[in-house]
Design a protein around this motif. Sequence first.
Motif, short mmCIF file in Angstrom:
data_model
loop_
_atom_site.label_atom_id
_atom_site.label_comp_id
_atom_site.label_asym_id
_atom_site.label_seq_id
_atom_site.Cartn_x
_atom_site.Cartn_y
_atom_site.Cartn_z
N THR A 16 16.65 17.30 7.30
CA THR A 16 15.21 17.20 7.53
C THR A 16 14.43 17.99 6.48
OG1 THR A 16 15.34 18.99 9.17
CG2 THR A 16 15.43 16.74 9.99
N SER A 19 14.76 16.19 3.24
CA SER A 19 13.88 15.03 3.21
C SER A 19 12.45 15.45 2.86
CB SER A 19 13.91 14.33 4.57
OG SER A 19 12.97 13.27 4.61
N ASP A 20 12.00 16.56 3.43
CA ASP A 20 10.66 17.06 3.10
C ASP A 20 10.57 17.41 1.61
OD1 ASP A 20 9.98 16.76 5.73
OD2 ASP A 20 10.06 18.89 6.23
N ASP A 23 10.26 14.28 -0.41
CA ASP A 23 8.90 13.75 -0.33
C ASP A 23 7.97 14.52 -1.27
OD1 ASP A 23 9.48 11.75 1.44
OD2 ASP A 23 8.76 12.83 3.21
N ARG A 24 8.12 15.84 -1.29
CA ARG A 24 7.24 16.65 -2.15
C ARG A 24 7.44 16.28 -3.61
NH1 ARG A 24 7.15 23.19 -2.22
NH2 ARG A 24 7.04 22.86 0.05
N VAL A 184 10.80 25.30 2.64
CA VAL A 184 10.33 24.64 3.86
C VAL A 184 10.90 25.34 5.09
CG1 VAL A 184 10.44 22.51 5.21
CG2 VAL A 184 9.99 22.40 2.75
N GLN A 214 5.28 18.97 2.95
CA GLN A 214 5.88 17.71 2.49
C GLN A 214 5.00 16.99 1.48
OE1 GLN A 214 5.03 18.22 5.76
NE2 GLN A 214 6.97 18.79 6.73
N SER A 215 3.83 17.54 1.20
CA SER A 215 2.89 16.84 0.31
C SER A 215 3.41 16.81 -1.12
CB SER A 215 1.53 17.53 0.33
OG SER A 215 0.99 17.51 1.64
#
Length: 218
Positions: A16, A19-20, A23-24, A184, A214-215
């Motif tokens: 998880t 994954s964040d 995405d970033r 994170v 996650q941005s």
Amino acid sequence: MSEETLVRRLNAVGVTALSDALDRLAISGQAIGILPVARGMKFAGPAFTVQMLPVGLTQGIVGDYIDDVPEGAVVAIDNGGKLDQTVWGDILTRVAHKKGVAGTVIDGVCRDSDCCVLLKYPVFSRSVTMRTAKDRSTAHAYGVPIQLVEVRIEPGDWLVGDSDGVVAIPAGRVEEVVAIAEEVEIAEKAILAAVDAGMRLDEARRAGGYHSLQSRAV
């Protein structure tokens, strides 16, 4: 960084947080829909890629490549998401477990699932079924680019799996991704600590920068 240290760090943060981080960094690496045969299974390691194709006149083999998979690698099998034929069963599980292979990821299905649970050998797939791929599909090529769901996997890319699924990380960016995933994890633990100390969740999230974790980096 040694491979052993990298495996430890990747397993510690889990998919998880990874994954964040993906995405970033605007990296498409989430193999959506591929899940462990049993919860609690986990792995991390470089991909040994296998491309399956329908059999031709020469028929072909399903799994003799296992003898060439190095210790610590993850077998990544592209069978086009087929649900009607298995490309992994108890013989492959037993050999892989004996060789110290880290795990197996299949864009398709497996069988003999009780065996991998018994041996605690991680197998991740779309589902399970009983029907063999023998005389239906063949291991056409190894060490070539493949696809898991919508994710392109190059040989040597890193794969990480746990109860929440599988992520793929380009080999050249794995240290960058794991470092962000650790950030994170630290931020989320700080938010939980603040809530446990009596802070409102919305305030704790603002203070911890939750909404930017996650941005995509600008």
